[in-house]
Structures are given as C-alpha cells and as structure tokens.
Design a protein around this motif. Sequence first.
Motif: not given
Length: 340
Positions: A144-145, A148, A151-152
Amino acid sequence: MMAIQRICLALLMLGSLPTLAQIATFTADRTRLPEERWFDGAVAAVNQATVSAQTSATVQELLFDVGDEVPAGAVILRLVSTEQREGLNQAEAALAEARAVLAVETPNQARSKDLLGRKLIPQSEYDAASGRLNAAEARVKNAEAALKAANQRLSYTEVRAPYGGVVSARHVEIGETVHPGTPLMSGFDPGIMRVEVDIPQAVAAQVRELMAARVIAGVDKAIVPERIILFPVADPSTSTVRVRLELPLENFGLYPGQFVKAAFTTGNTERLLVPAASIVHRSEVTGVYVIRDDRPQLRQVRIGGRFGDQIEILAGLEVGERITLDPIAAGILTGAREPD
C-alpha cells in the motif's frame, strides 16, 4: 500683428474682452505639509517562485509561456509518464498479490488457533501460522505504501501552479530531459507586491518614529503602503537600513525588478502652494500672473513638487500676493502672447 493681439482686438470690437473682475484669483499662502525624503526602491513580488521537476522524465507538453496568466492549481507542464505509469501498474499488482496471500493466511491462522485449543496440533505449528499471517499483513502495508509512492511519482508528471499569477520565465523546451531539481517555470502573483528600499541610518530613526510613506509609481500615481517594516539590522558596508513597504492587495501594474520612488515622511514643513491651473509655461520660462496695480503681470517663478492639484512655489512669489487662476484670460487682458 501677433495672434493674441488680433484676438484681443476682435474681442474688443465685440465688447467681449475679459475684465479683471471676471478672472478668478487665488491668494498665495503657506500650507503645513509633511516633509519627505525620496529614495529609489525596487518592486518585489511576495509570491514569487520557480517550479522544479520532482521526477526524471522528458518534457511532453508546455501549456503556458512567458507572460501568460495562470490560475491557481492549473497544469502548466506535462512530462512523459510511461515509466511512472509502469511503476504504478507494478505497485497495484504487488498490492493485489499481497492481499491474496493475506486472504489465504487469515483463515489458516484461525484454523490453527482452533486446533491448538483442542490440542490437535503442537504450539510450534500454530506459531508458524501466526508468523505467516503477520508477514502477509506486513506485505500488504508495504505494498500500500509503494502504491501511494507510485501515485505520487505519477502526479509529478503533471506540474501545477502553486498559486495564481503570471509566468515570468520558462526554463525548458519540449523534448528536454529533466531530473529532480531541474527548474521548469518561474512566476509571480501581480496582486501581492512590495517595495524594498535602502535608506541611510540617520533617516531610519525618523522613519521608525513617524512610520509614514508613499510609493511613487508614475505621474500622479502614489500608493500608500499597508505596512512599513524596518529591518532590525543595518548594512555595515553601505550604512543603510532596509525598509519593506507592503502594498495593498491590488494590481497596480507593477512588476518585480521595477524601480520606483519611495517618499518617507521625516517631519512637517510649510510650503507655498498654488493651483496647478495658474502656472504658465512659456518656452523655458515658468511663471504666474500676479495682480499688481489692478493689472495681471507675468512673473517668473521656480516650482517644486506637485501635491495633488497644487504645485509648490520655491521662489518668485510671496505670501499674500494674488495670482490669476486663468492665465489665458489674464494673457488676453494684458495683450501678452500665450504658448500654443
């Protein structure tokens, strides 16, 4: 015969020559006004920044250029995002795999716990099942990290304006490769400006006491700052103190780097002021029509600064003397030639 004399003759024949009683006059007197010291200042934008790349990619599209107005949050530049999108796809796949493993290990650990309670399996087997479940949960959090972060990184390929303003510089071209830290575009907000001025230390004490100033940005264009900030230190190399004048939130047509005049009030003084309409400009001579012996007479004067619709007289006129407010009529009355 001169043109003005011909006009006078024609008016005399028509009985329309103005009389002194018909000409408005003004009695010169002194007015107490602030005494000012003028210094050069430079305009600076409060919001002024250079947007830099935050990922490695190639410039794909430039949506704004120098001089364009940009709304806050608008995309100003796009980078090729192939690598970042592949990274996002990999992160999504890794998360899906981690969740699938977790979905298997969660009921396995529950069954092991039940069997251990009925003493059908040893403690070591239950501990192994619990360990696999904990590892699966950790892999999900890690995935999940990573998603993220992916996506960033993808969001970095669309560069957005941090605030609304005007583009002042573009540092890249389409097809150019950029890396984290590479400058892309510079801009500023024209609605939030300030002026920075360096004043002598001796003047700084007076300015700090009165805290009054004006910014002269053009002819008849004076801006009163909303806030005056004196820096608490002096520059030992120039013996000056920097003053920052915060301008009202309005677009005055100023731009960063522009030089303006800053007038600081240092006290009060009396000035001899006359209406600007009473001033006569004839070639290189500046004068006023003074009433003497019930007749207007042209007298040369030396003028100073302008204060609204009035002009200061430095020499050539005394307090109590009357002058005409209509120099053209006064010139016709005396038969003098007025400038075109």
